[in-house]
Design an enzyme around this catalytic site. Structure first.
Site, PDB file in Angstrom:
ATOM      1  N   ASP A 100      25.782 -59.130 -40.054  1.00  0.00           N
ATOM      2  CA  ASP A 100      25.499 -60.355 -40.804  1.00  0.00           C
ATOM      3  C   ASP A 100      24.068 -60.809 -40.481  1.00  0.00           C
ATOM      4  O   ASP A 100      23.118 -60.331 -41.097  1.00  0.00           O
ATOM      5  CB  ASP A 100      26.567 -61.382 -40.399  1.00  0.00           C
ATOM      6  CG  ASP A 100      26.492 -62.676 -41.168  1.00  0.00           C
ATOM      7  OD1 ASP A 100      26.064 -62.653 -42.329  1.00  0.00           O
ATOM      8  OD2 ASP A 100      26.867 -63.727 -40.613  1.00  0.00           O
ATOM      9  N   LYS A 128      25.644 -57.461 -44.811  1.00  0.00           N
ATOM     10  CA  LYS A 128      25.224 -58.605 -45.645  1.00  0.00           C
ATOM     11  C   LYS A 128      23.722 -58.778 -45.475  1.00  0.00           C
ATOM     12  O   LYS A 128      23.274 -59.627 -44.693  1.00  0.00           O
ATOM     13  CB  LYS A 128      25.923 -59.879 -45.138  1.00  0.00           C
ATOM     14  CG  LYS A 128      27.190 -60.252 -45.865  1.00  0.00           C
ATOM     15  CD  LYS A 128      27.532 -61.704 -45.606  1.00  0.00           C
ATOM     16  CE  LYS A 128      28.736 -61.831 -44.728  1.00  0.00           C
ATOM     17  NZ  LYS A 128      29.154 -63.240 -44.494  1.00  0.00           N
ATOM     18  N   ASP A 156      38.251 -61.718 -39.974  1.00  0.00           N
ATOM     19  CA  ASP A 156      39.165 -62.862 -39.992  1.00  0.00           C
ATOM     20  C   ASP A 156      38.541 -64.126 -40.558  1.00  0.00           C
ATOM     21  O   ASP A 156      37.320 -64.283 -40.586  1.00  0.00           O
ATOM     22  CB  ASP A 156      39.631 -63.169 -38.568  1.00  0.00           C
ATOM     23  CG  ASP A 156      38.514 -63.814 -37.750  1.00  0.00           C
ATOM     24  OD1 ASP A 156      37.471 -63.167 -37.553  1.00  0.00           O
ATOM     25  OD2 ASP A 156      38.674 -64.982 -37.330  1.00  0.00           O
ATOM     26  N   ARG A 162      43.172 -60.493 -40.794  1.00  0.00           N
ATOM     27  CA  ARG A 162      42.610 -59.228 -40.294  1.00  0.00           C
ATOM     28  C   ARG A 162      43.406 -58.033 -40.814  1.00  0.00           C
ATOM     29  O   ARG A 162      42.883 -56.944 -40.967  1.00  0.00           O
ATOM     30  CB  ARG A 162      42.649 -59.199 -38.761  1.00  0.00           C
ATOM     31  CG  ARG A 162      41.725 -60.200 -38.085  1.00  0.00           C
ATOM     32  CD  ARG A 162      41.669 -59.907 -36.585  1.00  0.00           C
ATOM     33  NE  ARG A 162      41.085 -61.000 -35.821  1.00  0.00           N
ATOM     34  CZ  ARG A 162      39.771 -61.175 -35.617  1.00  0.00           C
ATOM     35  NH1 ARG A 162      38.909 -60.328 -36.141  1.00  0.00           N
ATOM     36  NH2 ARG A 162      39.337 -62.183 -34.899  1.00  0.00           N
TER      37      ARG A 162
HETATM   38  P1  IMP Z   1      25.984 -61.085 -36.680  1.00  0.00           P
HETATM   39  O1  IMP Z   1      25.642 -62.364 -37.417  1.00  0.00           O
HETATM   40  O2  IMP Z   1      25.364 -59.891 -37.372  1.00  0.00           O
HETATM   41  O3  IMP Z   1      25.620 -61.183 -35.238  1.00  0.00           O
HETATM   42  O4  IMP Z   1      27.562 -60.902 -36.795  1.00  0.00           O
HETATM   43  C1  IMP Z   1      28.417 -61.480 -35.868  1.00  0.00           C
HETATM   44  C2  IMP Z   1      29.859 -61.426 -36.255  1.00  0.00           C
HETATM   45  O5  IMP Z   1      30.138 -62.468 -37.181  1.00  0.00           O
HETATM   46  C3  IMP Z   1      30.426 -60.186 -36.931  1.00  0.00           C
HETATM   47  O6  IMP Z   1      30.688 -59.137 -36.056  1.00  0.00           O
HETATM   48  C4  IMP Z   1      31.711 -60.761 -37.493  1.00  0.00           C
HETATM   49  O7  IMP Z   1      32.713 -60.765 -36.492  1.00  0.00           O
HETATM   50  C5  IMP Z   1      31.325 -62.177 -37.856  1.00  0.00           C
HETATM   51  N1  IMP Z   1      31.118 -62.305 -39.319  1.00  0.00           N
HETATM   52  C6  IMP Z   1      29.950 -62.289 -39.998  1.00  0.00           C
HETATM   53  N2  IMP Z   1      30.173 -62.419 -41.333  1.00  0.00           N
HETATM   54  C7  IMP Z   1      31.502 -62.512 -41.486  1.00  0.00           C
HETATM   55  C8  IMP Z   1      32.368 -62.648 -42.650  1.00  0.00           C
HETATM   56  O8  IMP Z   1      31.946 -62.701 -43.818  1.00  0.00           O
HETATM   57  N3  IMP Z   1      33.710 -62.686 -42.395  1.00  0.00           N
HETATM   58  C9  IMP Z   1      34.228 -62.630 -41.132  1.00  0.00           C
HETATM   59  N4  IMP Z   1      33.464 -62.494 -40.035  1.00  0.00           N
HETATM   60  C10 IMP Z   1      32.115 -62.448 -40.211  1.00  0.00           C
END
Ligand code: IMP
Ligand code: MG
Length: 178
Positions: A100, A128, A156, A162
């Protein structure tokens, strides 16, 4: 209660995971592969992916939490539950549900590299790109998705959904006052 709209169908997810498994099988021919699942989100993806890798596979698990948020890009990842085995000299692939902001993995990858794996790659089911704050190289990717909050296949919403066998979008309940 919120409802869930299908974004990526069960068959599409299954097909894509099989293709990634086939690709890993080809690219790592002759060696063993050590999969590291980032809990909890990566667990459904890891299980399905591992079944499609036709090589000796070992697995391990890690729980991390990121202190990154919308306003600071200096996210530091905290290891809440570490691996049970050394990754030194292993062909390691990290298996994650979604990239994300990129804060979690951009912090975790260098940390694991210090443990001297023979190689270290990243496999993510979803990406994303619109939300990225920290650059992350994804070596194996399932799908790029738009900036929507998704659930299912390990992901989730308040710890629920999940177990959905597809990727869905959370649609909030319509306001009853309108
Ligand atoms: P980061 O922002 O790339 O560090 O992502 C951190 C975590 O946020 C991911 O591993 C997911 O567990 C959670 N996450 C990010 N986007 C989503 C979403 O659309 N649905 C559910 N969990 C999300
Ligand atoms: Mg996650």
């Amino acid at each position: 209660m919120e409802t869930i709209e299908v974004l990526i169908k069960e068959e599409e997810v299954a097909k894509r995971i099989k293709d990634i498994g086939d690709q890993i099988t080809r690219e790592y021919e002759g060696s063993e592969v050590h999969l590291i699942c980032i809990l909890k989100g990566g667990v459904f993806f890891l299980c399905e992916l591992a079944k499609h890798i036709k090589l000796p596979v070992t697995i391990d698990f890690m729980t991390v939490s990121s202190y990154g948020n919308e306003t600071t890009s200096s996210g530091i990842v905290k290891v809440k539950q570490d691996l049970t085995q050394s990754i030194e000299n292993k062909q390691v692939i990290i298996v994650e549900d979604i990239i994300d902001t990129g804060i979690t993995l951009s912090s975790l990858m260098p940390m694991l590299k210090e443990r001297k794996p023979a190689s270290l790659k990243l496999c993510a089911l979803l990406d994303k790109p619109e939300r990225r704050r920290k650059e992350v190289k994804i070596d194996y990717l399932g799908f790029q998705i738009p900036d929507r909050f998704v659930v299912g296949y390990g992901l989730d919403y308040e710890q629920k959904y999940r177990n959905l066998p597809y990727i869905g979008v959370v649609v909030p309940e319509a306001n009853e006052n309108h």
